[in-house]
Motif scaffolding. Sequence first.
Motif, PDB file in Angstrom:
ATOM      1  N   VAL A  39     -69.670 -40.592  83.327  1.00 54.65           N
ATOM      2  CA  VAL A  39     -71.103 -40.904  83.895  1.00 54.65           C
ATOM      3  C   VAL A  39     -72.034 -41.247  82.738  1.00 54.65           C
ATOM      4  O   VAL A  39     -72.748 -42.220  82.841  1.00 54.65           O
TER       5      VAL A  39
ATOM      6  N   THR B  29     -68.849 -39.324  94.338  1.00 56.67           N
ATOM      7  CA  THR B  29     -70.123 -39.876  93.770  1.00 56.67           C
ATOM      8  C   THR B  29     -70.726 -40.782  94.386  1.00 56.67           C
ATOM      9  O   THR B  29     -72.008 -41.363  94.626  1.00 56.67           O
TER      10      THR B  29
ATOM     11  N   TYR C 250     -71.510 -45.818  86.909  1.00 56.58           N
ATOM     12  CA  TYR C 250     -69.965 -45.348  87.252  1.00 56.58           C
ATOM     13  C   TYR C 250     -70.333 -45.187  88.631  1.00 56.58           C
ATOM     14  O   TYR C 250     -69.312 -45.916  89.387  1.00 56.58           O
TER      15      TYR C 250
ATOM     16  N   ASN D 159     -63.995 -33.062  93.431  1.00 58.37           N
ATOM     17  CA  ASN D 159     -63.845 -32.561  91.698  1.00 58.37           C
ATOM     18  C   ASN D 159     -62.195 -32.180  91.522  1.00 58.37           C
ATOM     19  O   ASN D 159     -61.923 -30.962  91.734  1.00 58.37           O
TER      20      ASN D 159
ATOM     21  N   SER E 261     -66.826 -33.878  79.643  1.00 59.37           N
ATOM     22  CA  SER E 261     -67.687 -33.250  79.929  1.00 59.37           C
ATOM     23  C   SER E 261     -67.947 -33.045  81.267  1.00 59.37           C
ATOM     24  O   SER E 261     -68.900 -32.343  81.791  1.00 59.37           O
ATOM     25  N   ASN E 262     -66.718 -32.946  81.842  1.00 60.47           N
ATOM     26  CA  ASN E 262     -66.537 -32.044  83.391  1.00 60.47           C
ATOM     27  C   ASN E 262     -66.493 -30.649  82.787  1.00 60.47           C
ATOM     28  O   ASN E 262     -65.726 -30.108  81.990  1.00 60.47           O
ATOM     29  N   LEU E 263     -66.824 -29.889  84.028  1.00 55.30           N
ATOM     30  CA  LEU E 263     -66.842 -28.337  83.637  1.00 55.30           C
ATOM     31  C   LEU E 263     -65.505 -27.732  83.314  1.00 55.30           C
ATOM     32  O   LEU E 263     -65.816 -27.061  82.372  1.00 55.30           O
TER      33      LEU E 263
ATOM     34  N   LEU F 192     -70.344 -22.243  76.713  1.00 54.51           N
ATOM     35  CA  LEU F 192     -70.405 -23.078  77.817  1.00 54.51           C
ATOM     36  C   LEU F 192     -71.777 -23.211  78.319  1.00 54.51           C
ATOM     37  O   LEU F 192     -72.639 -22.060  78.751  1.00 54.51           O
ATOM     38  N   ASP F 193     -72.762 -24.359  78.488  1.00 54.96           N
ATOM     39  CA  ASP F 193     -73.704 -24.369  78.748  1.00 54.96           C
ATOM     40  C   ASP F 193     -73.891 -24.738  80.754  1.00 54.96           C
ATOM     41  O   ASP F 193     -73.008 -25.427  81.019  1.00 54.96           O
ATOM     42  N   ILE F 194     -74.456 -23.766  81.124  1.00 51.52           N
ATOM     43  CA  ILE F 194     -74.606 -23.895  82.687  1.00 51.52           C
ATOM     44  C   ILE F 194     -75.795 -24.523  82.938  1.00 51.52           C
ATOM     45  O   ILE F 194     -77.066 -24.098  82.716  1.00 51.52           O
ATOM     46  N   PHE F 195     -75.528 -25.932  83.651  1.00 52.86           N
ATOM     47  CA  PHE F 195     -76.568 -26.740  83.986  1.00 52.86           C
ATOM     48  C   PHE F 195     -77.331 -26.363  85.097  1.00 52.86           C
ATOM     49  O   PHE F 195     -76.923 -26.969  86.174  1.00 52.86           O
TER      50      PHE F 195
ATOM     51  N   VAL G 127     -70.646 -22.994  90.195  1.00 54.55           N
ATOM     52  CA  VAL G 127     -70.370 -22.966  88.506  1.00 54.55           C
ATOM     53  C   VAL G 127     -69.903 -21.617  88.172  1.00 54.55           C
ATOM     54  O   VAL G 127     -68.924 -21.503  87.427  1.00 54.55           O
TER      55      VAL G 127
ATOM     56  N   ARG H 269     -78.654 -30.833  84.573  1.00 57.75           N
ATOM     57  CA  ARG H 269     -78.404 -32.079  84.034  1.00 57.75           C
ATOM     58  C   ARG H 269     -78.927 -33.513  84.818  1.00 57.75           C
ATOM     59  O   ARG H 269     -78.792 -33.238  85.985  1.00 57.75           O
TER      60      ARG H 269
ATOM     61  N   ASP I 222     -77.555 -34.912  88.334  1.00 55.74           N
ATOM     62  CA  ASP I 222     -76.676 -34.039  89.045  1.00 55.74           C
ATOM     63  C   ASP I 222     -77.059 -33.755  90.576  1.00 55.74           C
ATOM     64  O   ASP I 222     -78.452 -33.776  90.879  1.00 55.74           O
TER      65      ASP I 222
HETATM   66  C1  WQD Z   1     -70.012 -29.888  87.932  1.00 51.68           C
HETATM   67  C2  WQD Z   1     -70.736 -28.917  87.806  1.00 51.68           C
HETATM   68  C3  WQD Z   1     -72.557 -29.504  86.350  1.00 51.68           C
HETATM   69  C4  WQD Z   1     -70.208 -29.235  82.563  1.00 51.68           C
HETATM   70  C5  WQD Z   1     -68.409 -35.755  87.952  1.00 51.68           C
HETATM   71  C6  WQD Z   1     -68.594 -37.171  88.335  1.00 51.68           C
HETATM   72  C7  WQD Z   1     -68.157 -37.442  89.684  1.00 51.68           C
HETATM   73  C8  WQD Z   1     -66.725 -37.169  89.588  1.00 51.68           C
HETATM   74  C9  WQD Z   1     -66.335 -36.035  89.027  1.00 51.68           C
HETATM   75  C10 WQD Z   1     -65.598 -39.413  88.762  1.00 51.68           C
HETATM   76  C11 WQD Z   1     -71.998 -29.649  87.759  1.00 51.68           C
HETATM   77  C12 WQD Z   1     -71.698 -28.026  85.888  1.00 51.68           C
HETATM   78  C13 WQD Z   1     -70.564 -29.089  83.958  1.00 51.68           C
HETATM   79  C14 WQD Z   1     -70.837 -28.170  81.815  1.00 51.68           C
HETATM   80  C15 WQD Z   1     -72.136 -27.295  83.766  1.00 51.68           C
HETATM   81  N1  WQD Z   1     -66.054 -38.166  88.609  1.00 51.68           N
HETATM   82  N2  WQD Z   1     -71.534 -28.066  84.611  1.00 51.68           N
HETATM   83  N3  WQD Z   1     -71.809 -27.413  82.298  1.00 51.68           N
HETATM   84  O1  WQD Z   1     -70.727 -33.782  87.990  1.00 51.68           O
HETATM   85  O2  WQD Z   1     -69.732 -32.790  89.855  1.00 51.68           O
HETATM   86  O3  WQD Z   1     -69.011 -34.682  89.034  1.00 51.68           O
HETATM   87  O4  WQD Z   1     -66.959 -35.461  87.892  1.00 51.68           O
HETATM   88  O5  WQD Z   1     -65.657 -40.043  89.798  1.00 51.68           O
HETATM   89  O6  WQD Z   1     -68.651 -38.883  89.563  1.00 51.68           O
HETATM   90  O7  WQD Z   1     -69.996 -37.182  88.508  1.00 51.68           O
HETATM   91  O8  WQD Z   1     -68.749 -32.797  88.018  1.00 51.68           O
HETATM   92  O9  WQD Z   1     -67.391 -31.123  86.551  1.00 51.68           O
HETATM   93  O10 WQD Z   1     -69.275 -32.730  85.639  1.00 51.68           O
HETATM   94  O11 WQD Z   1     -69.640 -30.743  86.869  1.00 51.68           O
HETATM   95  O12 WQD Z   1     -72.752 -26.540  84.183  1.00 51.68           O
HETATM   96  O13 WQD Z   1     -70.671 -28.227  80.559  1.00 51.68           O
HETATM   97  O14 WQD Z   1     -70.658 -28.044  86.840  1.00 51.68           O
HETATM   98  O15 WQD Z   1     -73.955 -29.432  86.183  1.00 51.68           O
HETATM   99  O16 WQD Z   1     -73.014 -28.636  88.501  1.00 51.68           O
HETATM  100  P1  WQD Z   1     -69.341 -33.426  88.788  1.00 51.68           P
HETATM  101  P2  WQD Z   1     -68.708 -31.855  86.621  1.00 51.68           P
END
Ligand code: WQD
Length: 428
Positions: A148, A188, A233, A263, A282-284, A299-302, A356, A379, A382
């Motif tokens: 993204v 998304t 994206y 997810n 960048s995913n959780l 881990l940064d919680i956004f 999260v 973030r 989000d």
């Molecule tokens: C999940 C939650 C973050 C990382 C993304 C894309 C989506 C799809 C799946 C492809 C959110 C929080 C995350 C971190 C955090 N991809 N987080 N600290 O954003 O739901 O979806 O991936 O199609 O299009 O947007 O998934 O895993 O990035 O985040 O707190 O270091 O975890 O803020 O609330 P998301 P994610």
Amino acid sequence: DIGENASPSFIMVVGGLGYIGSHTVLELMKADYNVLVIDDLSNSYESVLDRIKMLATEYCAIHNKPVPALHFQQLDYRSPLMRSILANYSSYRVCNKPAATSSARFPYSTLQRTDSGIDMEPEDTPEPMLQRQSRITGVIHFAAYKSVEESIRMPLKYYMNNVCGMVEFLGLLEEFGIKNFVFSSSATVYGEGANCGAPLREELCVHHPETFCDSDGVQLQAIPGVMGLTSPYGRSKFMCESILADIARSDASWSITALRYFNPVGCHESGLLGEDPRQKPSNLIPVIATVLTGTKPVLDIFGTDWNTPDGTAVRDFIHVVDLAQGHIAALAASAAGRVKAPFRTYNLGTGRGHTVREVHESLQSTSGRTIPVREVGRRAGDVGFCVAEVGRAESELAWKAQKTLKDCSVDVWNFTKGRCPVTDEMEY
Ligand code: WQD
Ligand code: NAD
């Protein structure tokens, strides 16, 4: 290449060595499909192929059945070489009737030389004629860029691969008469509409609203326009769905399913397949894995101010093996005529949301390790809530996710622990 079974047909999996693709290729082979993988390895490694082969061979030995064929071409799916690959998977047969569509016709057999020296097709096409038939009976299209954040910086890169690439590819498939297409879409596409706080129904994001009504025949209000989406994206996925809807509308002999993944998390229980991107995660859960391995300190919680039970965002985390099986279900439903329209969208999720913090706690307890966190602001882009309504996939695809968040954590830890420094906290 390995294996051979009685069937001459193949499923072509584009982007088949990536995270979701690799798990899907394995599930296809377990379900006796021969598979042709196309992948340019831009976000994956060729070694994944050997792991799939190993797991498929083991599974087939246990179940006493032949190992299906697994073919691989390292190639950008936008390459002109794709045409010769498709030709290699085609055969020609003599047809007694004129072919149904001009694109499926092999033209040279019916051309006649005129006085002017120009080759012309006669008005009444004589029989017999040659018809091209592909051994590829279905395509699962995973190939795309998926960051993204990068898509905001480099939108053209995303539109060129995800949208233009797919359009050219569809033209080629049509030329070869391959019209069974499964597309990797994403939750998304619901964009900011996800924040409605209720499980998301497919009808909330549609491409031809006049054709969509609820069970009482009431016209539903779709999320207005592509700009409600938060990134190039996300828009690329919406655009692809719109293009696919238009194609199916123009020619009902297509069967197109767009699977909207929520997810995807977890990995194969063996620990041999998993999420191993070339790009920085960048995913959780992949980020949590980098904290576990020591690559990242915290881990940064956004965002802790969302309107959710503990203030952190809620997501529908689906185990990647469940997700992979959703693709097999989509192929089977299409073959059985259970898919209700030439273009149909399906949510692939569990229908259950987790915060999260719950994910963090689940991985902490499964690994037996402390995962330090730091609470930071939201973030950009989000949403606070994103959970699937799963009724359509359950009834039409006869598919339902089976695995829990705990299963995901166990498998992720199994995949990650070999790369973690040993500490007193570690529990094997
Ligand atoms: C999940 C939650 C973050 C990382 C993304 C894309 C989506 C799809 C799946 C492809 C959110 C929080 C995350 C971190 C955090 N991809 N987080 N600290 O954003 O739901 O979806 O991936 O199609 O299009 O947007 O998934 O895993 O990035 O985040 O707190 O270091 O975890 O803020 O609330 P998301 P994610
Ligand atoms: P991934 O990056 O792990 O896999 C994509 C694969 O496609 C990679 O192996 C990459 O090398 C290949 N690829 C990319 N461009 C290519 C090209 N032009 N030609 C040939 N191969 C190419 O991603 P993934 O997580 O497995 O996602 C697969 C699909 O699912 C993508 O379309 C993605 O947008 C979609 N999706 C992913 C998620 C997610 O969270 N992982 C969620 C929703 C939708």
